[in-house]
Write a protein that holds these residues in place. Structure first.
Motif, PDB file in Angstrom:
ATOM      1  N   ASP A 167     -20.648 -19.868 -17.500  1.00 16.67           N
ATOM      2  CA  ASP A 167     -20.450 -21.115 -18.249  1.00 16.67           C
ATOM      3  C   ASP A 167     -19.222 -20.993 -19.137  1.00 16.67           C
ATOM      4  O   ASP A 167     -18.955 -19.946 -19.720  1.00 16.67           O
ATOM      5  N   SER A 209     -20.449 -25.703 -16.438  1.00 16.25           N
ATOM      6  CA  SER A 209     -20.675 -24.671 -15.432  1.00 16.25           C
ATOM      7  C   SER A 209     -20.143 -25.164 -14.093  1.00 16.25           C
ATOM      8  O   SER A 209     -20.174 -26.358 -13.789  1.00 16.25           O
ATOM      9  N   PHE A 210     -19.637 -24.233 -13.314  1.00 17.97           N
ATOM     10  CA  PHE A 210     -19.095 -24.557 -12.007  1.00 17.97           C
ATOM     11  C   PHE A 210     -19.553 -23.492 -11.028  1.00 17.97           C
ATOM     12  O   PHE A 210     -19.208 -22.314 -11.170  1.00 17.97           O
ATOM     13  N   ALA A 211     -20.354 -23.922 -10.080  1.00 13.75           N
ATOM     14  CA  ALA A 211     -20.886 -23.055  -9.029  1.00 13.75           C
ATOM     15  C   ALA A 211     -21.522 -21.803  -9.628  1.00 13.75           C
ATOM     16  O   ALA A 211     -22.399 -21.913 -10.460  1.00 13.75           O
ATOM     17  N   PHE A 212     -21.054 -20.648  -9.219  1.00 13.17           N
ATOM     18  CA  PHE A 212     -21.661 -19.399  -9.669  1.00 13.17           C
ATOM     19  C   PHE A 212     -20.878 -18.732 -10.804  1.00 13.17           C
ATOM     20  O   PHE A 212     -21.211 -17.645 -11.234  1.00 13.17           O
TER      21      PHE A 212
END
Length: 77
Positions: A13, A7-10
């Motif tokens: 996934d 997952s990266f920030a908002f």
């Protein structure tokens, strides 16, 4: 089944890897095939949510906590 996501920030996934080990059974109940699938295979897999019954009793949390009271072996001297 194992899977790894990142997952990266908002952002949603992202699936990095997935490995599924499957067992197929023949009509007579014997194992017919054992294999693995990955995310590359792209097949939908239906998971079976069954449990193997075990012999014995099912205890409540209170029975588990208090079950061993008085059962301690005293060392003989």
């Amino acid at each position: 089944m194992t899977s790894r996501t990142r997952s990266f920030a908002f952002f949603k996934d992202r699936l990095e890897s997935r490995q599924i080990v499957f067992v197929s059974f023949a009509e007579d109940g014997r194992v017919d095939e054992i294999g693995t699938l990955s995310e590359v295979d792209g097949r939908q897999v239906t998971l079976v949510d069954r449990e193997t019954p075990t012999a014995g009793q099912e205890f409540t949390i209170l029975q588990q906590l208090l079950g061993n009271l008085g059962r301690f072996n005293q060392a003989t001297q």
